[in-house]
Design a protein around this motif. Structure first.
Motif, PDB file in Angstrom:
ATOM      1  N   SER A 168       0.829  -1.208   0.000  1.00 36.70           N
ATOM      2  CA  SER A 168       0.000   0.000   0.000  1.00 36.70           C
ATOM      3  C   SER A 168       0.861   1.254   0.000  1.00 36.70           C
ATOM      4  O   SER A 168       0.545   2.245  -0.676  1.00 36.70           O
ATOM      5  CB  SER A 168      -0.932  -0.011   1.205  1.00 36.70           C
ATOM      6  OG  SER A 168      -0.195  -0.034   2.417  1.00 36.70           O
ATOM      7  N   SER A 242      -5.851   3.085   3.937  1.00 36.73           N
ATOM      8  CA  SER A 242      -5.556   2.692   2.557  1.00 36.73           C
ATOM      9  C   SER A 242      -6.803   2.181   1.844  1.00 36.73           C
ATOM     10  O   SER A 242      -7.033   2.495   0.670  1.00 36.73           O
ATOM     11  CB  SER A 242      -4.473   1.607   2.551  1.00 36.73           C
ATOM     12  OG  SER A 242      -3.260   2.099   3.085  1.00 36.73           O
ATOM     13  N   SER A 246      -8.584   3.787  -1.480  1.00 36.18           N
ATOM     14  CA  SER A 246      -8.842   2.933  -2.639  1.00 36.18           C
ATOM     15  C   SER A 246     -10.311   2.989  -3.049  1.00 36.18           C
ATOM     16  O   SER A 246     -10.634   3.085  -4.239  1.00 36.18           O
ATOM     17  CB  SER A 246      -8.440   1.492  -2.319  1.00 36.18           C
ATOM     18  OG  SER A 246      -7.062   1.409  -2.030  1.00 36.18           O
ATOM     19  N   SER A 282      -5.426  -0.100  -6.551  1.00 34.10           N
ATOM     20  CA  SER A 282      -6.320   0.018  -5.399  1.00 34.10           C
ATOM     21  C   SER A 282      -7.069  -1.281  -5.141  1.00 34.10           C
ATOM     22  O   SER A 282      -7.219  -1.705  -3.984  1.00 34.10           O
ATOM     23  CB  SER A 282      -7.312   1.161  -5.624  1.00 34.10           C
ATOM     24  OG  SER A 282      -6.636   2.403  -5.729  1.00 34.10           O
ATOM     25  N   VAL A 285      -4.689  -3.712  -3.428  1.00 33.42           N
ATOM     26  CA  VAL A 285      -4.457  -3.378  -2.017  1.00 33.42           C
ATOM     27  C   VAL A 285      -5.668  -3.752  -1.175  1.00 33.42           C
ATOM     28  O   VAL A 285      -5.528  -4.297  -0.060  1.00 33.42           O
ATOM     29  CB  VAL A 285      -4.119  -1.880  -1.881  1.00 33.42           C
ATOM     30  CG1 VAL A 285      -4.174  -1.436  -0.421  1.00 33.42           C
ATOM     31  CG2 VAL A 285      -2.741  -1.593  -2.452  1.00 33.42           C
TER      32      VAL A 285
END
Length: 389
Positions: A168, A242, A246, A282, A285
């Motif tokens: 990330s 994160s 995303s 994204s 992650v």
């Protein structure tokens, strides 16, 4: 006010932000029809003035996820709430100054007709106020959780897996290179003065809740920088933060890729690379973080996070409290050995975790200490009795 009450309050506030965003998304669908609204979100251009842009799709997904995560005490709710609050505040402030700087003699959007700036701008002002209240409650939760942690002697939250934190962090670092580079190139091409006008958005927008691209890149630069710092220090809030970024970036990236695919938008290598990185990176992650949470999930785990009270040591689910060993009457108890250190990585001396961190319970190894104390006392008893005789 208890921590559970604060948790419910921030969940409801996040859902209220979701309701504001969803209302104007539905407004564009009703006014323009679904094909017209989809054309608006994929190309950014339709006749007249609209209320929303493709960024509002991601914002709605982020706000809904944060509210539900807080209600259901999902791990990572703290980071999601942080992201929801900061992103909403950053992307609703432009509509506020659009409203304040608009005048009949100098309309902000020129001759464009459509959604009412007064109506949309007023709800944006309300969203900003809600974000400020939400931020205050998150700070209150931080204070309450620190007090609970100090009084119950509990440790910090669950740190993210190193592979996930590294992935990330790298994604956010590469995206930051794109955002900083694009603003730098724009400033070189048009000059700093024109770049400032573009960031402010005067006369360049076709949707009231939309923001100019340079302003978007500035906000994402700050947000990605914060996410990189959290990931590098492996803070417990890093996974939620994160995931929130995303969720915010993926819908708009997908609509841009759709526009490139159908030929309704001009295609450039930089735009395509950025959109692919935002969408595919994204998604990867999010998959990594969700996989980590599922693997770490235990049957008795309450998935404690931001708004949940700390758990005293020895009272976690499945871990019985260890009774203290009574002292020996004839001899003073031997000094207790130091408790076994909690399993930590190389960052044990970090400062207290951020405002919204999960709570993890560990039990010191004190059974062996008490057994050793009793054994030493028994070994010394004959010598004491001989001296007494």
């Amino acid at each position: 006010m208890s921590i559970n009450q604060v948790r419910i309050a921030v969940a409801l506030l996040s859902l209220a932000l979701f309701a504001q965003t969803t209302f104007w998304l539905l407004y564009d669908i009703v006014v323009r029809g679904l094909p017209g609204a989809w054309s608006l979100w994929t190309t950014g251009w339709v006749p007249g003035l609209s209320a929303t842009s493709s960024l509002d799709l991601g914002l709605a997904a982020l706000q809904l996820s944060a509210g539900l995560a807080a209600l259901f005490r999902t791990r990572g709710a703290g980071g999601l709430l942080m992201t929801s609050c900061t992103v909403t505040l950053g992307f609703r402030l432009p509509a506020v100054w659009y409203l304040l700087l608009d005048s009949p003699s100098d309309p902000w959007f020129g001759t464009l007709k459509g959604a009412s700036l007064n109506a949309v701008g007023s709800t944006a002002v309300l969203a900003v106020v809600i974000c400020l209240v939400l931020g205050g409650l998150l700070l209150l939760a931080r204070h309450m959780e620190y007090e609970a942690a100090a009084s119950n002697s509990v440790t910090g939250g669950v740190r993210p897996v190193k592979v996930t934190a590294t992935a990330s962090g790298l994604l956010l670092a590469v995206l930051n290179v794109f955002y900083i580079g694009r603003n730098a190139v724009t400033a070189f091409q048009v000059g700093p003065g024109v770049l400032t006008d573009l960031i402010v958005g005067k006369g360049s927008g076709r949707a009231i809740l939309a923001v100019p691209s340079p302003y978007q890149w500035v906000c994402l630069t700050v947000l990605c920088g914060a996410g990189m710092l959290l990931a590098a220090r492996r803070r417990p809030t890093a996974p939620g933060f994160s995931v929130g970024l995303s969720l915010f970036m993926m819908p708009s990236a997908f609509t841009e890729l759709w526009g490139y695919a159908v030929g309704s938008m001009p295609v450039t290598a930089v735009d395509t690379s950025q959109s692919l990185l935002e969408f595919v990176g994204s998604a990867a992650v999010v998959a990594l973080i969700v996989g980590d949470v599922r693997r770490d999930r235990r049957p008795d785990d309450a998935d404690l996070d931001v708004m949940t009270p700390a758990v005293p040591m020895g009272t976690a689910a499945g871990i019985p409290a260890v009774p203290a060993t009574p002292a020996v009457a004839t001899m003073p108890a031997a000094p207790a050995a130091p408790a076994a250190p909690t399993a930590q990585d190389d960052e044990d001396d970090d400062a207290p975790e951020e405002a919204v961190e999960a709570v993890e319970v560990t039990v010191p190894a004190q059974r062996g200490t008490d057994t050793d104390a009793s054994t030493d006392a028994d070994a010394d008893r004959p010598a004491t009795e001989a001296a007494g005789a």
